[in-house]
Write a protein that holds these residues in place. Sequence first.
Motif, mmCIF file in Angstrom:
data_model
loop_
_atom_site.group_PDB
_atom_site.id
_atom_site.type_symbol
_atom_site.label_atom_id
_atom_site.label_comp_id
_atom_site.label_asym_id
_atom_site.label_seq_id
_atom_site.Cartn_x
_atom_site.Cartn_y
_atom_site.Cartn_z
ATOM 1 N N THR A 19 35.115 41.362 28.097
ATOM 2 C CA THR A 19 34.968 42.784 28.503
ATOM 3 C C THR A 19 33.827 43.329 27.472
ATOM 4 O OG1 THR A 19 37.216 43.098 29.122
ATOM 5 C CG2 THR A 19 36.009 45.068 28.815
ATOM 6 N N LEU A 20 33.867 43.050 26.106
ATOM 7 C CA LEU A 20 32.815 43.619 25.497
ATOM 8 C C LEU A 20 31.370 43.148 25.848
ATOM 9 C CD1 LEU A 20 31.442 45.097 23.149
ATOM 10 C CD2 LEU A 20 32.367 43.420 21.638
ATOM 11 N N ALA A 21 31.489 41.731 26.210
ATOM 12 C CA ALA A 21 30.230 41.077 26.681
ATOM 13 C C ALA A 21 29.567 41.769 27.836
ATOM 14 C CB ALA A 21 30.265 39.641 26.728
ATOM 15 N N SER A 22 30.722 42.077 28.715
ATOM 16 C CA SER A 22 30.123 42.767 30.128
ATOM 17 C C SER A 22 29.589 44.240 29.991
ATOM 18 C CB SER A 22 31.302 42.881 30.986
ATOM 19 O OG SER A 22 31.861 41.683 31.236
ATOM 20 N N TYR A 23 30.375 44.995 28.946
ATOM 21 C CA TYR A 23 29.318 46.314 28.438
ATOM 22 C C TYR A 23 28.253 46.081 27.646
ATOM 23 C CZ TYR A 23 33.465 49.330 29.878
ATOM 24 O OH TYR A 23 34.392 50.149 30.380
ATOM 25 N N ILE A 24 28.106 44.954 26.878
ATOM 26 C CA ILE A 24 26.822 44.791 26.406
ATOM 27 C C ILE A 24 25.615 44.584 27.506
ATOM 28 C CG2 ILE A 24 25.632 43.206 25.060
ATOM 29 C CD1 ILE A 24 27.904 42.796 22.877
ATOM 30 N N ARG A 46 48.193 39.060 35.380
ATOM 31 C CA ARG A 46 47.997 40.026 34.587
ATOM 32 C C ARG A 46 46.393 40.108 34.346
ATOM 33 N NH1 ARG A 46 46.401 43.672 32.680
ATOM 34 N NH2 ARG A 46 47.367 45.204 31.185
ATOM 35 N N GLU A 47 45.870 38.968 34.196
ATOM 36 C CA GLU A 47 44.264 38.990 33.899
ATOM 37 C C GLU A 47 43.537 39.607 35.065
ATOM 38 O OE1 GLU A 47 43.045 35.218 32.349
ATOM 39 O OE2 GLU A 47 44.826 34.840 30.933
ATOM 40 N N LEU A 48 44.120 39.047 36.271
ATOM 41 C CA LEU A 48 43.299 39.609 37.470
ATOM 42 C C LEU A 48 43.463 41.174 37.578
ATOM 43 C CD1 LEU A 48 41.796 39.055 39.901
ATOM 44 C CD2 LEU A 48 43.986 38.750 41.080
ATOM 45 N N LYS A 49 44.530 41.638 37.159
ATOM 46 C CA LYS A 49 44.732 43.314 36.913
ATOM 47 C C LYS A 49 43.797 44.007 36.103
ATOM 48 C CE LYS A 49 47.820 47.115 36.015
ATOM 49 N NZ LYS A 49 46.650 47.950 35.682
ATOM 50 N N ALA A 50 43.774 43.233 35.052
ATOM 51 C CA ALA A 50 42.613 43.520 33.834
ATOM 52 C C ALA A 50 41.190 43.422 34.505
ATOM 53 C CB ALA A 50 43.024 42.886 32.707
ATOM 54 N N PHE A 51 40.813 42.397 35.130
ATOM 55 C CA PHE A 51 39.618 42.101 35.626
ATOM 56 C C PHE A 51 39.259 43.427 36.373
ATOM 57 C CE2 PHE A 51 37.234 40.653 39.310
ATOM 58 C CZ PHE A 51 36.017 40.314 38.678
ATOM 59 N N ARG A 52 40.152 43.505 37.372
ATOM 60 C CA ARG A 52 40.043 44.771 38.520
ATOM 61 C C ARG A 52 39.719 46.085 37.631
ATOM 62 N NH1 ARG A 52 43.993 42.257 43.186
ATOM 63 N NH2 ARG A 52 42.952 40.579 43.752
ATOM 64 N N ASP A 53 40.672 46.248 36.651
ATOM 65 C CA ASP A 53 40.793 47.626 36.202
ATOM 66 C C ASP A 53 39.221 47.736 35.375
ATOM 67 O OD1 ASP A 53 43.285 48.446 36.946
ATOM 68 O OD2 ASP A 53 44.033 47.618 34.934
ATOM 69 N N ILE A 54 38.664 46.763 34.733
ATOM 70 C CA ILE A 54 37.592 46.728 33.985
ATOM 71 C C ILE A 54 36.264 46.934 34.917
ATOM 72 C CG2 ILE A 54 36.035 45.584 32.484
ATOM 73 C CD1 ILE A 54 38.876 44.191 31.525
ATOM 74 N N CYS A 55 36.377 46.381 36.035
ATOM 75 C CA CYS A 55 35.426 46.334 36.997
ATOM 76 C C CYS A 55 35.215 47.841 37.565
ATOM 77 C CB CYS A 55 35.573 45.380 38.350
ATOM 78 S SG CYS A 55 35.100 43.717 37.931
ATOM 79 N N ASP A 57 36.188 50.419 35.684
ATOM 80 C CA ASP A 57 35.677 51.217 34.543
ATOM 81 C C ASP A 57 34.078 51.103 34.588
ATOM 82 O OD1 ASP A 57 38.191 51.986 33.716
ATOM 83 O OD2 ASP A 57 38.408 49.811 32.501
ATOM 84 N N LEU A 58 33.637 49.808 34.766
ATOM 85 C CA LEU A 58 32.077 49.649 34.770
ATOM 86 C C LEU A 58 31.359 49.982 35.867
ATOM 87 C CD1 LEU A 58 32.059 46.417 32.651
ATOM 88 C CD2 LEU A 58 30.845 48.462 32.153
ATOM 89 N N LYS A 59 32.075 50.453 37.111
ATOM 90 C CA LYS A 59 31.697 50.742 38.402
ATOM 91 C C LYS A 59 30.986 49.538 38.924
ATOM 92 C CE LYS A 59 31.562 55.584 37.432
ATOM 93 N NZ LYS A 59 32.440 55.669 36.574
ATOM 94 N N ILE A 60 31.434 48.307 38.883
ATOM 95 C CA ILE A 60 30.852 47.065 39.266
ATOM 96 C C ILE A 60 31.065 47.014 40.941
ATOM 97 C CG2 ILE A 60 31.025 44.650 39.255
ATOM 98 C CD1 ILE A 60 31.616 44.815 36.351
ATOM 99 N N GLU A 177 32.582 46.840 17.493
ATOM 100 C CA GLU A 177 31.681 47.029 18.362
ATOM 101 C C GLU A 177 32.062 47.640 19.890
ATOM 102 O OE1 GLU A 177 27.586 46.746 19.674
ATOM 103 O OE2 GLU A 177 28.441 46.380 17.614
ATOM 104 N N ALA A 178 33.305 47.281 20.049
ATOM 105 C CA ALA A 178 34.034 47.352 21.342
ATOM 106 C C ALA A 178 34.306 49.284 21.296
ATOM 107 C CB ALA A 178 35.256 46.732 21.705
ATOM 108 N N LYS A 179 34.652 49.531 20.220
ATOM 109 C CA LYS A 179 34.857 50.997 19.925
ATOM 110 C C LYS A 179 33.433 51.843 20.128
ATOM 111 C CE LYS A 179 39.230 51.521 18.922
ATOM 112 N NZ LYS A 179 40.112 52.217 19.265
ATOM 113 N N LYS A 180 32.648 51.217 19.484
ATOM 114 C CA LYS A 180 31.097 51.706 19.304
ATOM 115 C C LYS A 180 30.821 52.069 20.744
ATOM 116 C CE LYS A 180 28.391 49.939 16.414
ATOM 117 N NZ LYS A 180 27.254 48.987 15.992
ATOM 118 N N LEU A 181 30.962 51.191 21.756
ATOM 119 C CA LEU A 181 30.602 51.276 22.974
ATOM 120 C C LEU A 181 31.514 51.782 24.031
ATOM 121 C CD1 LEU A 181 28.667 47.869 23.664
ATOM 122 C CD2 LEU A 181 27.649 49.903 23.165
ATOM 123 N N ASN A 182 32.670 52.221 23.499
ATOM 124 C CA ASN A 182 33.746 52.881 24.285
ATOM 125 C C ASN A 182 34.325 51.893 25.342
ATOM 126 O OD1 ASN A 182 33.441 55.707 23.092
ATOM 127 N ND2 ASN A 182 31.708 55.952 24.157
#
Length: 226
Positions: A19-24, A46-55, A57-60, A177-182
């Motif tokens: 997730t951090l790598a994707s934000y970077i 559970r990992e699939l749910k996390a993936f979809r939530d983060i997508c 968040d990132l507006k992917i 670093e994750a905190k820094k990039l919100n």
Amino acid sequence: MNNKTKKAICILSGGMDSTLASYIAKNDGYEIIAVHFNYGQRTQDRELKAFRDICEDLKILEKYEIDIPFFTQIGASALTDKNIDVPTGGVETGVPITYVPFRNGIFLSITAAIAEKEGATAMYIGVVQEDSSGYPDCTDLFISDMKRAINQGTKEDTHIDIKTPLVHLSKAQIVLEAKKLNVPLEHTWSCYKEEEEACGVCDSCRLRLNGFKIANQIDPIAYKAL
């Protein structure tokens, strides 16, 4: 390809590192295409749910959810073979039983095919060498060899850089670093065993919790009472 829109494919498991790598990648100015693999791992849903939530968040807008059923057929890993217990003792020598044979090599190969199709110039993967569990497919040398092979085995006008922004970071540095990039760490999932509340005792939970502790931060996900 329009020079204004450079594309990167991000291998996004839904864990803290990817997730951090994707934000970077987003911070680096790439239009992100996310790739997630369902490979029969214990916490696949559970990992699939996390993936979809983060997508979200990132507006992917463009994402691939790839099913790889043969890892359960191969077994040989506590992540994909229910007959092998996920270790919770915290001390293992050599390559851990949670290592999935050549998983990152297979992930990178499939992602390279997607990158070539999409005209992407970069692939981001959240491998961590120094603070990982000792997986052989998380090293600088492995990644550079894969990059060479991928560029050798694709069309002449395909040039793909494999970016590993976390490879030399500790878990505590990753948390900061994750905190820094919100980064919304509350949406990430790291546990190898459980899908409701993280177990807190598997290798992945231990590394994550220790990272938060050293960084003097509070992990926002729920853990079973330890």
